[in-house]
Design an enzyme around this catalytic site. Structure first.
Site, PDB file in Angstrom:
ATOM      1  N   PRO A   2      73.615  24.673   1.994  1.00  0.00           N
ATOM      2  CG  PRO A   2      72.819  26.170   3.495  1.00  0.00           C
ATOM      3  CD  PRO A   2      73.848  24.677   3.580  1.00  0.00           C
ATOM      4  CD  GLU A   3      74.063  23.125  -4.426  1.00  0.00           C
ATOM      5  OE1 GLU A   3      73.954  23.824  -5.486  1.00  0.00           O
ATOM      6  OE2 GLU A   3      73.830  22.084  -4.232  1.00  0.00           O
TER       7      GLU A   3
END
Length: 271
Positions: A2-3
């Protein structure tokens, strides 16, 4: 992994369901994630309300008043809002249960995320004390990039992915922003002009805002769903498109490794 946009959408997905709600208990099924979960977390949180929710870099923070719950999704973690009676499944490691019959459930197959506790001010915690500015604020701009980059031989991509430079520019969005700005990912950071950095800072803001906006359409998935926003469905210009035609010039995109990370670019459009 996840960014920043995925974490921001996670925040927006869970916030309406838990803010101002009272915690009744914390259930810890797996106490060892990247770091041990505090064994007294239930004692710290039970009976307290979540006063606010916020994001710093890729960390989520639940403000309980006398402290903050820090949540990091690691490589494979996700959060979802579910009815409290929902049976736990494999890799459902932590439940924060609320008196509105809803539960915030943390799921993490690889167990590389984190659920921690910190007393205020959280900014002094070792995870936050060295972080650069948020990319979507006025504290981040091309002048900052230009000033910090002088004399640096570091590749441009590595430079903008450094959390001391700016937080939250992960691999996907670094690829995309450099393409939008026309900057070769291997170009030495200290060899880029102020005007090009102004363009790059604008590209970083644009690509992150677009990703967050597209992720907003998945907010409903946080209620009874899998808790995973659908960012990777968006149309990307370079990331994941090695050998495919450049959207600007039709030449095949190239792929290299920079700091062991996949880097896709156009050798014609990026200099």
């Amino acid at each position: 992994m996840p960014e920043l946009p995925e974490v921001e959408t996670t925040l927006r997905g869970i916030e309406p369901h838990i803010q101002r709600q009272r915690i009744t208990e914390v259930i810890i099924r797996q106490p060892q994630l990247r770091w041990p979960i505090p064994s007294n977390l239930d004692q710290l949180l039970a009976g307290k309300k979540v006063l606010s929710c916020q994001r710093r870099a890729k960390y989520l923070l639940l403000n309980i008043g006398n402290g903050f719950v820090i949540i990091h999704l690691g490589m494979s973690g996700s959060l979802r809002i579910i009815p409290s009676e929902t049976p736990a499944e494999k890799h459902d490691h932590v439940d924060i249960v609320f008196d509105n019959n809803k539960t915030l459930r943390y799921h993490d197959p690889r167990r590389f995320g984190a659920v921690l506790w910190v007393e205020p001010p959280f900014e002094q915690h070792k995870l936050f004390s060295q972080l650069g500015p948020e990319p979507l604020t006025d504290d981040f701009d091309g002048k900052r990039l230009f000033t910090l980059s002088r004399q640096k031989k570091t590749p441009a991509k590595t430079f903008i992915m450094d959390n001391k430079t700016v937080v939250g520019v992960g691999n996907i969005y670094a690829n995309e922003a450099l393409f939008m700005a026309g900057i070769h990912p291997r170009r030495a950071a200290g060899k880029i002009s102020l005007q090009r950095y102004i363009k790059l800072a604008g590209a970083i803001k644009q690509v992150l805002r677009k990703a967050i906006a597209e992720g907003g359409t998945t907010l409903k998935d946080f209620v009874g769903g899998d808790g995973k926003p659908g960012y990777f469905q968006q149309q990307l210009n370079v990331y994941g498109r090695s050998s495919l035609p450049c959207v600007k010039c039709d030449r095949p995109l190239k792929e290299i490794k920079i700091s062991a990370r996949s880097t896709v670019f156009c050798s014609n459009c990026q200099r």
